[in-house]
Design an enzyme around this catalytic site. Structure first.
Site, PDB file in Angstrom:
ATOM      1  CE1 TYR A  63      -3.718   2.550   1.067  1.00 18.26           C
ATOM      2  CE2 TYR A  63      -2.074   3.742   2.157  1.00 18.26           C
ATOM      3  CZ  TYR A  63      -3.470   3.682   1.691  1.00 18.26           C
ATOM      4  OH  TYR A  63      -3.941   4.737   1.483  1.00 18.26           O
ATOM      5  CD  GLU A  66      -6.197   4.743  -0.880  1.00 21.51           C
ATOM      6  OE1 GLU A  66      -7.157   4.661  -1.382  1.00 21.51           O
ATOM      7  OE2 GLU A  66      -5.989   4.621   0.400  1.00 21.51           O
TER       8      GLU A  66
END
Ligand code: ADP
Ligand code: MG
Length: 399
Positions: A117, A205
């Site tokens: 991530y 993101e």
């Protein structure tokens, strides 16, 4: 402003971020042709909506069909596209009503070894850009924070220095990368950070950032949001706006130059001044209800602007009551009152309305409202106004 995954990937690619090849399509035939051109063995067919959680999402009436599908042939890509286009996809982020899928992204499949991530956002409290990274990607960062908080690492960027390479390398090591992958990760952070700052983004993101079986790092999912106040500088980003994905209330408000943010509550608020608007929302919350919107009609709003604002509030099916809270400094209370009265007549006032006016021409304004024949409750101050609208909404609900 939010954009689609395929658009974010196009932008990131132009900044040198490694992104697999892909094509956005609008029909099953185009999906087949795109898969044929990609010629990548496995092809991924991805629903393009402004919401995440698509992989685990489900199509309405198609419990076996999610928003991210892996297929092997152009014909299968066509068939998947047929099942996914023009249907409603429900994910954790769309709410139960889901979103209509109008576009798909056909992407070369990657053989995934591990999912990481990575995000870049503004930490308003620290007043700095922060880079957040985790060795546990693929699932939502909220879930990671709940289950494996120790895997999340943050690095704040000093605005006078900018991103330094040791910061990204340090993050890479914390994520468990070794050897060449440290430099590869640092290069991705560098390019993503350049994209973020150059384009006035407010969020970038990447989830997942994938390590492939052959040791490469690639961006498999990307989400970007942009600061509306910076959009005037970026025609290429403005062009990516997708009206189908935006709140119609916000679009209407933008047409009239109103500062409006749609929310989930039930009390419509019309206020002048951002500070007063925030205070009004707070006091509604402290009375136990929640606002349906943030709306600042501005200091010198015209009658037309105020009337438009009022129409937007009344047209919202979630609105069970309206609170008008105006402090007339530059804005005259009689103008507000006139606009409220005429808009209520025009649209038909079907919910309780509480008005609190203070400042310039307040007597004239109050007289206009009291003589209008409309069913309006007048309040003396902010606390009184909040109590009255909450009471009225609850009484109506109970009735
Ligand atoms: P969402 O976050 O909306 O569920 P993602 O783009 O993250 O959508 O896709 C969900 C999952 O599908 C990813 O975590 C990844 O495992 C897999 N996936 C997505 N794109 C690819 C791809 N190009 N190749 C292989 N797997 C993929
Ligand atoms: Mg994702």
């Amino acid at each position: 402003m939010n954009i689609h995954e395929y658009q974010a990937k196009d932008l990131l690619r132009s900044f040198g971020v490694p992104v697999p090849p892909g094509v956005a399509v609008g029909s099953p035939a185009e999906a087949r042709e795109a898969a044929r051109q990609l010629d990548s063995g496995v092809v991924v067919v991805k629903a393009q909506i402004h919401a995440g959680g698509r992989g685990a999402g489900r199509y309405v009436g198609e419990p076996a069909c999610g928003g991210v599908r892996l297929v092997k042939t152009p014909e299968d890509a066509q068939h998947a596209a047929f099942e996914m286009l023009d249907r409603v996809l429900v994910t954790k982020q769309t709410g139960p009503e889901g979103r209509l899928v109008r576009k798909l992204y056909i992407e070369a499949g990657s053989a995934i070894e591990h999912e990481y991530y990575l995000s870049i956002l503004l930490d308003r409290e620290a007043r700095r850009i922060v880079i957040v990274a985790s060795s546990e990607g693929g699932m939502s960062i909220e879930d990671v924070a709940a289950e494996k908080p120790e895997s999340i690492h943050k690095s704040w960027i000093d605005p006078t220095i900018g991103l330094s390479d040791h910061q990204s390398r340090d993050l890479a090591v914390k994520l468990g990368f070794t050897g060449k992958q440290i430099a590869a990760f640092a290069a991705i952070v560098r390019s993503a950070y350049t994209a973020f700052t150059t384009l006035d983004a407010s969020l970038l993101e990447v989830n997942p950032l994938a390590l492939t079986k052959d040791g490469a790092l690639v961006v498999l999912d990307a989400k970007m949001s942009f600061d509306e106040n910076g959009l005037f500088r970026h025609a290429n980003v403005r062009a990516l706006r997708d009206p189908d994905e935006e709140d119609p209330r916000e679009q209407e408000a933008a047409r009239f130059g109103l500062s409006y943010v749609g929310l989930d509550g039930t009390i419509g608020c019309m206020v002048n001044g951002a500070g007063l608007a925030m205070a009004t929302m707070d006091i509604i919350n402290s009375e136990g209800e929640s606002p349906a919107n943030f709306l600042d009609v501005g200091g010198g709003a015209s009658r037309e602007k105020v009337a438009a604002a009022f129409r937007i509030l009344l047209a919202d099916p979630n609105v069970e009551g309206v609170l008008v809270n105006i402090f007339g400094g530059i804005m005259r209370c009689d103008i507000i009152a006139e606009a409220v009265v005429s808009a209520s007549r025009e649209v038909g006032l079907h919910v309780p309305l509480v008005v609190r006016l203070a400042g310039t021409n307040v007597e004239e304004g109050m007289a206009l409202i009291e003589n209008s024949g409309l069913d309006v409750t007048v309040a003396s101050d902010l606390a009184d106004a909040a109590r009255k609208i909450v009471a009225a909404v609850r009484a109506r609900r109970a009735a």
